[in-house]
Design a protein around this motif. Structure first.
Motif, PDB file in Angstrom:
ATOM      1  N   PHE A  31       0.862  -1.176   0.000  1.00 34.22           N
ATOM      2  CA  PHE A  31       0.000   0.000   0.000  1.00 34.22           C
ATOM      3  C   PHE A  31       0.894   1.220   0.000  1.00 34.22           C
ATOM      4  N   VAL A  32       0.619   2.138  -0.933  1.00 40.76           N
ATOM      5  CA  VAL A  32       1.376   3.377  -1.034  1.00 40.76           C
ATOM      6  C   VAL A  32       0.425   4.517  -0.684  1.00 40.76           C
ATOM      7  N   PRO A  33       0.597   5.142   0.507  1.00 41.28           N
ATOM      8  CA  PRO A  33      -0.294   6.249   0.871  1.00 41.28           C
ATOM      9  C   PRO A  33      -0.081   7.458  -0.021  1.00 41.28           C
ATOM     10  N   GLY A  34      -1.144   8.232  -0.192  1.00 44.80           N
ATOM     11  CA  GLY A  34      -1.045   9.453  -0.980  1.00 44.80           C
ATOM     12  C   GLY A  34      -2.074   9.487  -2.082  1.00 44.80           C
ATOM     13  N   PRO A  35      -2.068  10.582  -2.825  1.00 39.68           N
ATOM     14  CA  PRO A  35      -3.045  10.707  -3.910  1.00 39.68           C
ATOM     15  C   PRO A  35      -2.684   9.777  -5.065  1.00 39.68           C
ATOM     16  N   GLY A  36      -3.677   9.383  -5.772  1.00 39.43           N
ATOM     17  CA  GLY A  36      -3.445   8.540  -6.942  1.00 39.43           C
ATOM     18  C   GLY A  36      -4.746   7.974  -7.444  1.00 39.43           C
ATOM     19  N   THR A  37      -4.834   7.841  -8.742  1.00 39.93           N
ATOM     20  CA  THR A  37      -6.050   7.303  -9.341  1.00 39.93           C
ATOM     21  C   THR A  37      -5.895   5.843  -9.724  1.00 39.93           C
ATOM     22  N   GLY A  38      -4.680   5.312  -9.595  1.00 37.96           N
ATOM     23  CA  GLY A  38      -4.452   3.938  -9.996  1.00 37.96           C
ATOM     24  C   GLY A  38      -4.434   3.817 -11.503  1.00 37.96           C
ATOM     25  N   GLN A  39      -4.515   2.600 -11.958  1.00 40.52           N
ATOM     26  CA  GLN A  39      -4.512   2.317 -13.388  1.00 40.52           C
ATOM     27  C   GLN A  39      -5.637   1.336 -13.691  1.00 40.52           C
ATOM     28  N   PRO A  40      -6.894   1.797 -13.619  1.00 43.82           N
ATOM     29  CA  PRO A  40      -8.002   0.850 -13.775  1.00 43.82           C
ATOM     30  C   PRO A  40      -8.042   0.162 -15.136  1.00 43.82           C
ATOM     31  N   HIS A  41      -7.729   0.865 -16.207  1.00 43.55           N
ATOM     32  CA  HIS A  41      -7.780   0.238 -17.531  1.00 43.55           C
ATOM     33  C   HIS A  41      -6.666  -0.789 -17.692  1.00 43.55           C
ATOM     34  N   GLU A  42      -5.478  -0.462 -17.182  1.00 41.91           N
ATOM     35  CA  GLU A  42      -4.365  -1.412 -17.236  1.00 41.91           C
ATOM     36  C   GLU A  42      -4.651  -2.620 -16.346  1.00 41.91           C
ATOM     37  N   ALA A  43      -5.271  -2.378 -15.178  1.00 34.64           N
ATOM     38  CA  ALA A  43      -5.616  -3.473 -14.268  1.00 34.64           C
ATOM     39  C   ALA A  43      -6.622  -4.412 -14.924  1.00 34.64           C
ATOM     40  N   GLU A  44      -7.619  -3.845 -15.576  1.00 39.79           N
ATOM     41  CA  GLU A  44      -8.621  -4.679 -16.257  1.00 39.79           C
ATOM     42  C   GLU A  44      -7.968  -5.487 -17.376  1.00 39.79           C
ATOM     43  N   ALA A  45      -7.107  -4.855 -18.169  1.00 39.97           N
ATOM     44  CA  ALA A  45      -6.434  -5.559 -19.263  1.00 39.97           C
ATOM     45  C   ALA A  45      -5.565  -6.694 -18.716  1.00 39.97           C
ATOM     46  N   LEU A  46      -4.846  -6.426 -17.635  1.00 37.29           N
ATOM     47  CA  LEU A  46      -4.003  -7.459 -17.025  1.00 37.29           C
ATOM     48  C   LEU A  46      -4.848  -8.634 -16.553  1.00 37.29           C
ATOM     49  N   LEU A  47      -5.939  -8.362 -15.839  1.00 38.48           N
ATOM     50  CA  LEU A  47      -6.786  -9.442 -15.326  1.00 38.48           C
ATOM     51  C   LEU A  47      -7.448 -10.229 -16.452  1.00 38.48           C
TER      52      LEU A  47
END
Length: 190
Positions: A31-47
């Motif tokens: 877990f990395v505290p702080g602001p961030g939107t993540g990478q939802p499209h990359e996460a979906e593609a990976l899964l």
């Protein structure tokens, strides 16, 4: 549920894991505290890619299904397994990887058991980094909110709720969790 956890931790456990499929595992995560939107499209593609590979490999009956393949295809499949293992080892050596942590996760969030150290921040937002497969050294980055923290018996936990996930990512995550659950059940039967 651990009886030593404070009430907020027990409530977080209920919010994240009751009435949904949850899997326990030891996976590279953090877990990395702080602001961030993540990478939802990359996460979906990976899964989704991971699902295709694992479905084609037929993990539950991999050896039986390999026997059905022509010998050349079996050799290529075995070579691909070796190349992926080697590539994963090289990537782990060349960059600092995530530590393997005991965790529980569902489509709603994750509970990380952290190594000894200072108490984690009990408030705020950040990114959950999670490697969903042992053989593939790539990780998901999902935005999350800290729901609770706890320490007991020399152990520390952090409960993280995923931010609202796009429907495609949520479906891909549910599918990954279902495959993991199916493997857990198959391993217990052996």
């Amino acid at each position: 549920m651990n009886a030593h956890w404070p009430a907020p931790a027990r409530a977080a456990e209920t919010a994240l894991f009751d009435d949904t499929l949850a899997c326990d595992a030891i996976l590279p995560a953090g877990f990395v505290p702080g602001p961030g939107t993540g990478q939802p499209h990359e996460a979906e593609a990976l899964l989704r890619s991971l699902a295709q590979v694992e479905d084609l490999r037929g993990e539950d009956g991999a050896e039986e299904k390999r026997g059905e393949l022509p010998q050349l295809a079996q050799r290529m499949d075995a070579k691909l397994d070796l190349v992926l293992a080697l590539l994963g080892r090289l990537v782990r050596q060349s960059s600092p990887g995530l530590p393997a942590l005991p965790l529980r996760w569902s489509v709603h969030g994750v509970r990380l058991e952290l190594p000894a150290g200072p108490e984690p921040d009990g408030h705020g937002h950040g990114l959950v980094r999670l490697q969903p497969s042992e053989w593939l050294p790539d990780s998901l980055e999902l935005p999350a909110t800290v729901l609770a923290t706890a320490s007991a018996e020399g152990r520390r936990w952090l409960w993280l709720r995923f931010a609202d996930l796009p429907p495609g990512l949520e479906d891909a995550l549910e599918r990954q969790l279902f495959r993991m659950h199916r493997r857990e059940v198959a391993a217990r039967r052996r």
